[in-house]
Design an enzyme around this catalytic site. Structure first.
Site, PDB file in Angstrom:
ATOM      1  N   HIS A  32       0.832  -1.198   0.000  1.00  0.00           N
ATOM      2  CA  HIS A  32       0.000   0.000   0.000  1.00  0.00           C
ATOM      3  C   HIS A  32       0.873   1.257   0.000  1.00  0.00           C
ATOM      4  O   HIS A  32       2.081   1.199   0.210  1.00  0.00           O
ATOM      5  CB  HIS A  32      -0.970   0.002   1.183  1.00  0.00           C
ATOM      6  CG  HIS A  32      -0.298  -0.039   2.522  1.00  0.00           C
ATOM      7  ND1 HIS A  32       0.125  -1.203   3.108  1.00  0.00           N
ATOM      8  CD2 HIS A  32       0.021   0.948   3.396  1.00  0.00           C
ATOM      9  CE1 HIS A  32       0.671  -0.945   4.282  1.00  0.00           C
ATOM     10  NE2 HIS A  32       0.634   0.366   4.475  1.00  0.00           N
ATOM     11  N   CYS A  67       4.721   9.935   9.868  1.00  0.00           N
ATOM     12  CA  CYS A  67       4.456   8.999   8.771  1.00  0.00           C
ATOM     13  C   CYS A  67       2.949   8.840   8.651  1.00  0.00           C
ATOM     14  O   CYS A  67       2.209   9.142   9.583  1.00  0.00           O
ATOM     15  CB  CYS A  67       5.071   7.632   9.058  1.00  0.00           C
ATOM     16  SG  CYS A  67       6.859   7.661   9.228  1.00  0.00           S
ATOM     17  N   GLU A  87      -1.042  14.684  14.159  1.00  0.00           N
ATOM     18  CA  GLU A  87      -0.119  14.033  15.095  1.00  0.00           C
ATOM     19  C   GLU A  87       0.669  15.024  15.935  1.00  0.00           C
ATOM     20  O   GLU A  87       0.932  14.775  17.110  1.00  0.00           O
ATOM     21  CB  GLU A  87       0.881  13.142  14.345  1.00  0.00           C
ATOM     22  CG  GLU A  87       0.273  11.908  13.747  1.00  0.00           C
ATOM     23  CD  GLU A  87       1.314  10.962  13.169  1.00  0.00           C
ATOM     24  OE1 GLU A  87       2.472  10.971  13.640  1.00  0.00           O
ATOM     25  OE2 GLU A  87       0.963  10.214  12.249  1.00  0.00           O
ATOM     26  N   GLU A 116       5.164  -1.183   2.220  1.00  0.00           N
ATOM     27  CA  GLU A 116       4.793   0.135   1.719  1.00  0.00           C
ATOM     28  C   GLU A 116       5.673   0.652   0.588  1.00  0.00           C
ATOM     29  O   GLU A 116       6.884   0.459   0.598  1.00  0.00           O
ATOM     30  CB  GLU A 116       4.858   1.154   2.867  1.00  0.00           C
ATOM     31  CG  GLU A 116       3.916   0.849   3.999  1.00  0.00           C
ATOM     32  CD  GLU A 116       3.987   1.850   5.131  1.00  0.00           C
ATOM     33  OE1 GLU A 116       2.968   1.995   5.821  1.00  0.00           O
ATOM     34  OE2 GLU A 116       5.040   2.486   5.339  1.00  0.00           O
TER      35      GLU A 116
END
Length: 181
Positions: A32, A67, A87, A116
């Site tokens: 992904h 991330c 975040e 990833e």
């Protein structure tokens, strides 16, 4: 925040669907799209964050600044801005690709797999941090060269993607140049 998904990728790294983020990260995580961003302050220091213990993969490890995963119909740059706000409560500027073709597969101690295609960016933090404790349990601003020495001495204390990204000579040089400008 609404439920997040990951954009699934086929063998040619082309979008092939979506899957809920938590369901995607398993012992057999499909390939992904993700991103990784290294944030620097006005003094050129790097923000290193420690992942919350509630994270499914690599809880409690130190990692680069932020991330995440672009959502369907969202650019990587838009996703980075969104995750920096969520975040870290921080605004950013000067978003710059430093390792656009990074990809990796790694398994954490609990067997959870990251798989990833993960372009890497650098950016400049332009506001005071307001850290989301559900995402980040600790953070520190450090000199890039000091972080690199720590990565070499204790790679097990850091996320594997951070170690891999900094271990790429060209990416490391771009990050060093970025923090010095």
């Amino acid at each position: 925040m609404t439920e997040e998904h990951v954009v699934l990728l086929d063998e040619q790294d082309k979008p092939s669907g979506t899957l809920e983020k938590y369901a995607a990260h398993t012992l057999n995580t499909p390939l992904h799209l993700a991103f990784s961003c290294w944030l620097f302050n006005e003094d050129g220091q790097l923000l290193v964050t420690r992942r919350s213990l509630s994270k499914k993969a690599w809880p409690g490890v130190w990692t680069n600044s932020v991330c995440g995963h672009p959502q369907q119909d969202e650019t990587t740059e838009e996703a980075i801005i969104r995750r920096c706000r969520f975040e870290l409560g921080v605004e950013i500027t000067d978003l710059t690709p430093v390792y656009p073709h990074f990809s990796y597969r790694a398994t954490d101690p609990n067997g959870i797999v990251e798989n990833e295609v993960c372009p890497v960016f650098a950016a400049r933090a332009t506001s005071v941090l307001q850290v989301n404790s559900e995402e980040v349990m600790d953070y520190q601003w450090s000199e890039f060269k000091s972080v690199w020495k720590s990565l070499l001495a204790t790679p097990w204390a850091f996320s594997p993607w951070m170690v891999m990204q900094a271990s790429d000579e060209q990416a490391r040089e771009r990050l060093l140049n970025y923090c010095q400008r």
